[in-house]
Design a protein around this motif. Structure first.
Motif, PDB file in Angstrom:
ATOM      1  N   VAL A 105      64.169  89.981  52.566  1.00  0.00           N
ATOM      2  CA  VAL A 105      64.493  90.480  51.221  1.00  0.00           C
ATOM      3  C   VAL A 105      63.282  91.218  50.621  1.00  0.00           C
ATOM      4  N   TYR A 106      63.260  92.547  50.783  1.00  0.00           N
ATOM      5  CA  TYR A 106      62.222  93.401  50.205  1.00  0.00           C
ATOM      6  C   TYR A 106      60.819  92.963  50.580  1.00  0.00           C
ATOM      7  N   PHE A 132      65.783  84.994  43.823  1.00  0.00           N
ATOM      8  CA  PHE A 132      66.994  84.922  42.993  1.00  0.00           C
ATOM      9  C   PHE A 132      67.693  83.569  43.108  1.00  0.00           C
ATOM     10  N   HIS A 151      75.552  91.464  43.255  1.00  0.00           N
ATOM     11  CA  HIS A 151      74.944  92.779  43.467  1.00  0.00           C
ATOM     12  C   HIS A 151      73.461  92.700  43.117  1.00  0.00           C
ATOM     13  N   ILE A 152      72.631  93.000  44.107  1.00  0.00           N
ATOM     14  CA  ILE A 152      71.184  92.871  43.918  1.00  0.00           C
ATOM     15  C   ILE A 152      70.541  94.254  43.843  1.00  0.00           C
ATOM     16  N   TYR A 153      69.865  94.519  42.723  1.00  0.00           N
ATOM     17  CA  TYR A 153      69.239  95.822  42.484  1.00  0.00           C
ATOM     18  C   TYR A 153      67.728  95.654  42.390  1.00  0.00           C
ATOM     19  N   PRO A 154      66.998  96.297  43.305  1.00  0.00           N
ATOM     20  CA  PRO A 154      65.554  96.106  43.319  1.00  0.00           C
ATOM     21  C   PRO A 154      64.800  97.116  42.458  1.00  0.00           C
ATOM     22  N   ALA A 155      65.452  98.173  42.021  1.00  0.00           N
ATOM     23  CA  ALA A 155      64.702  99.235  41.366  1.00  0.00           C
ATOM     24  C   ALA A 155      65.544  99.783  40.234  1.00  0.00           C
ATOM     25  N   HIS A 157      64.912 101.770  37.787  1.00  0.00           N
ATOM     26  CA  HIS A 157      64.812 103.180  37.382  1.00  0.00           C
ATOM     27  C   HIS A 157      65.771 104.067  38.174  1.00  0.00           C
ATOM     28  N   ASN A 158      66.274 103.558  39.294  1.00  0.00           N
ATOM     29  CA  ASN A 158      67.232 104.334  40.090  1.00  0.00           C
ATOM     30  C   ASN A 158      68.668 104.162  39.625  1.00  0.00           C
ATOM     31  N   LEU A 159      68.924 103.219  38.757  1.00  0.00           N
ATOM     32  CA  LEU A 159      70.303 102.920  38.383  1.00  0.00           C
ATOM     33  C   LEU A 159      70.852 104.013  37.472  1.00  0.00           C
ATOM     34  N   LYS A 173      62.173  93.053  40.296  1.00  0.00           N
ATOM     35  CA  LYS A 173      61.017  93.958  40.162  1.00  0.00           C
ATOM     36  C   LYS A 173      61.151  94.882  38.954  1.00  0.00           C
TER      37      LYS A 173
ATOM     38  N   ALA B 144      67.332  94.090  53.134  1.00  0.00           N
ATOM     39  CA  ALA B 144      67.007  95.312  52.398  1.00  0.00           C
ATOM     40  C   ALA B 144      65.508  95.499  52.326  1.00  0.00           C
ATOM     41  N   ILE B 145      65.105  96.763  52.237  1.00  0.00           N
ATOM     42  CA  ILE B 145      63.697  97.109  52.008  1.00  0.00           C
ATOM     43  C   ILE B 145      63.650  98.161  50.907  1.00  0.00           C
ATOM     44  N   ILE B 150      71.632  95.293  47.640  1.00  0.00           N
ATOM     45  CA  ILE B 150      72.372  94.338  48.481  1.00  0.00           C
ATOM     46  C   ILE B 150      73.655  93.956  47.746  1.00  0.00           C
ATOM     47  N   HIS B 151      74.789  94.080  48.423  1.00  0.00           N
ATOM     48  CA  HIS B 151      76.081  93.745  47.821  1.00  0.00           C
ATOM     49  C   HIS B 151      76.739  92.641  48.641  1.00  0.00           C
TER      50      HIS B 151
END
Lengths: 230, 230
Positions: A105-106, A132, A151-155, A157-159, A173, B144-145, B150-151
Motif C-alpha cells: 500500500v503506497y 486505514f 475507495h482509497i484515494y492517495p492524492a 489534488h488529483n481528485l 496523505k 497501489a503505488i 484502490i477500489h
C-alpha cells in the motif's frame, strides 16, 4: 547462493500491531534496511525497535529516497537503493527492509523490489497493518460492512470532485490539503472523521468535518462513510 | 465493573500474520468468542490456536450467525449474539471476539459491536491483516503505488459494469460469481490475478484472467491493476 530481500510492513505506529512474522524475520536476520538517511531516526525503526529491542545491535542500512516529483531523480534514487541492497544479496546475506504500514500500500519498497527482481534476485513481501485499518479500529468504526464499497484515494489534488456516490472514502496523505478535502466532503454532503498520527503519542482525533483543521501532518487519514451507523 | 468486548482480527490465514496485540489479548483473557456453531471448527480458531496453543483450554463461546439475506432474520441473530456477549460483560469478564482478516473490513463483529455499544458497554477493535494485503504480498505485487487509487468491491452481482477507469480493483467474496468477474474484467480490457485460500494449505494461485475458473471458493480474491509494472 544469493540472499533474499524481505519487504516487511511494521504497521501504522503501535509496535504491538507488528505481526509475529515481522518480529521473527527481524530477529533471524542481521542486515536491516530502513527508508531514510539515518536509520535510527526513521519512524519504521522507532516502531520496530520498541517491539524488538535487539534491532539496535543489527547492521542498519540507510536507504535514502528523498521525496521528489522529478521522475528522473526518483529513478536515480531507486536505482541507488537497489544497488545497496543487491550488494548484500550477492554476498549471500538476506536483507529485511522495513516499511511503514503494509508493503503493498503506497510503499517505497515496491520500487526497490521491482528493480531487484528484474535483476534476478528473490524477494518476498510480508504484510503489515495498513493505516486505514488502524484508523478505523481507533474510531471503533467499520470501513465497510455488507455490500459497501471502499475507495482509497492517495492524492487529493488529483481528485476531480466527482467521487462515486456510494461506498466509503479513505483519503490518505492529504495533510497539507485538508481545505480541499473538506470542500470535497461538503460537496458530497458527507461527514467524516480524521486521525493524525494514529496510535502514536502525537495522535489527534477529529470526529466531524467541521472540526478538521485546514492543514495537518503527513500521517493524517480521513474516513468518510456513506451512511452513519445507527 | 463491566468487562470490555475486544474485536480482534486474526488475519487472513497464516498464523504468523497475527499481531503481537492479538496474541497478548488472547493470552490475557479467559473468554473467547468465535463466529460459528462449533468454536473449534471455525477458521478463526484454527488460525489463532496455531499461534497461541493455550487457546484450546480457554472458555470458547460460539456466536452463530448463519448467512441469510433476510434482514429480520439477520437482526435476530445479531441480537442473540450480542445477548450472549453481554451476559459475560455484565459479570465483569472481558470477551475476546476473534474475526478473520480485519474487524473493520466486512466483519460480522461490527454488527455485534454496534449493539453492545448502544447497550452501554465498552468495546475495542484490534486490527488484523486484511485478505487483500496478504494476497498482494503473496503475489509480490503492490495494490497501489504513487497516485493510484484502490477500489474494493465486496459484491460482484451489484456491479453495473461501469467500474472507474483508473486505480486497482479488489474483488472480494466473488467465488461463486467468477464468470461475472471475468466478464467485467474482459470488458475493461484488464488482466488480473486471483488467489483462493491465500496462505493456507488449500491455496490456489491464478496469474491471468483466462486461467481463472468460473466458480471458486468463498475465500477467493481478485486483484486487477490498471497497469502492469514493467
Amino acid at each position: 547462493m544469493n540472499g533474499i530481500l524481505y519487504g516487511i510492513g511494521v504497521g501504522p505506529g503501535d509496535p504491538e500491531l507488528m505481526t509475529l512474522k515481522a518480529v521473527r524475520l527481524i530477529r533471524e536476520n542481521r542486515v536491516i534496511a530502513l527508508p531514510g538517511k539515518k536509520p535510527k531516526d526513521t519512524v519504521a525503526y522507532q516502531i520496530a525497535s520498541a517491539a524488538v529491542p535487539e534491532l539496535e545491535h543489527k547492521q542498519l542500512i540507510p536507504i535514502h529516497m528523498p521525496m521528489t516529483h522529478d521522475k528522473e531523480e526518483q529513478k536515480k534514487h531507486h536505482r541507488e537503493g537497489a544497488d545497496i541492497v543487491e550488494a548484500y544479496l550477492q554476498q549471500g546475506k538476506n536483507i529485511v527492509f522495513l516499511t511503514l504500514g503494509d508493503p503493498a500500500v503506497y510503499s517505497t519498497f515496491t520500487y526497490i523490489q521491482r528493480i531487484v527482481e528484474k535483476d534476478g534476485f528473490q524477494t518476498q513481501s510480508v504484510s503489515g497493518i495498513p493505516s486505514f485499518c488502524a484508523t478505523a479500529a481507533r474510531m471503533n468504526m467499520p470501513l465497510a460492512i455488507g455490500n459497501e464499497q471502499i475507495h482509497i484515494y492517495p492524492a487529493v489534488h488529483n481528485l476531480s470532485g466527482t467521487l462515486p456516490d456510494s461506498g466509503t472514502y479513505v483519503l490518505m496523505k492529504a495533510g497539507s490539503k485538508m481545505d480541499r478535502v473538506k470542500e470535497i466532503l461538503r460537496k458530497s454532503g458527507r461527514d467524516a472523521v480524521m486521525v493524525e498520527n494514529c496510535g502514536t503519542g502525537k495522535e489527534k482525533v477529529y470526529f466531524h468535518v467541521d472540526e478538521i483543521p485546514n492543514t495537518a501532518g503527513y500521517y493524517s487519514l480521513v474516513i468518510s462513510r456513506e451512511t452513519r451507523l445507527k
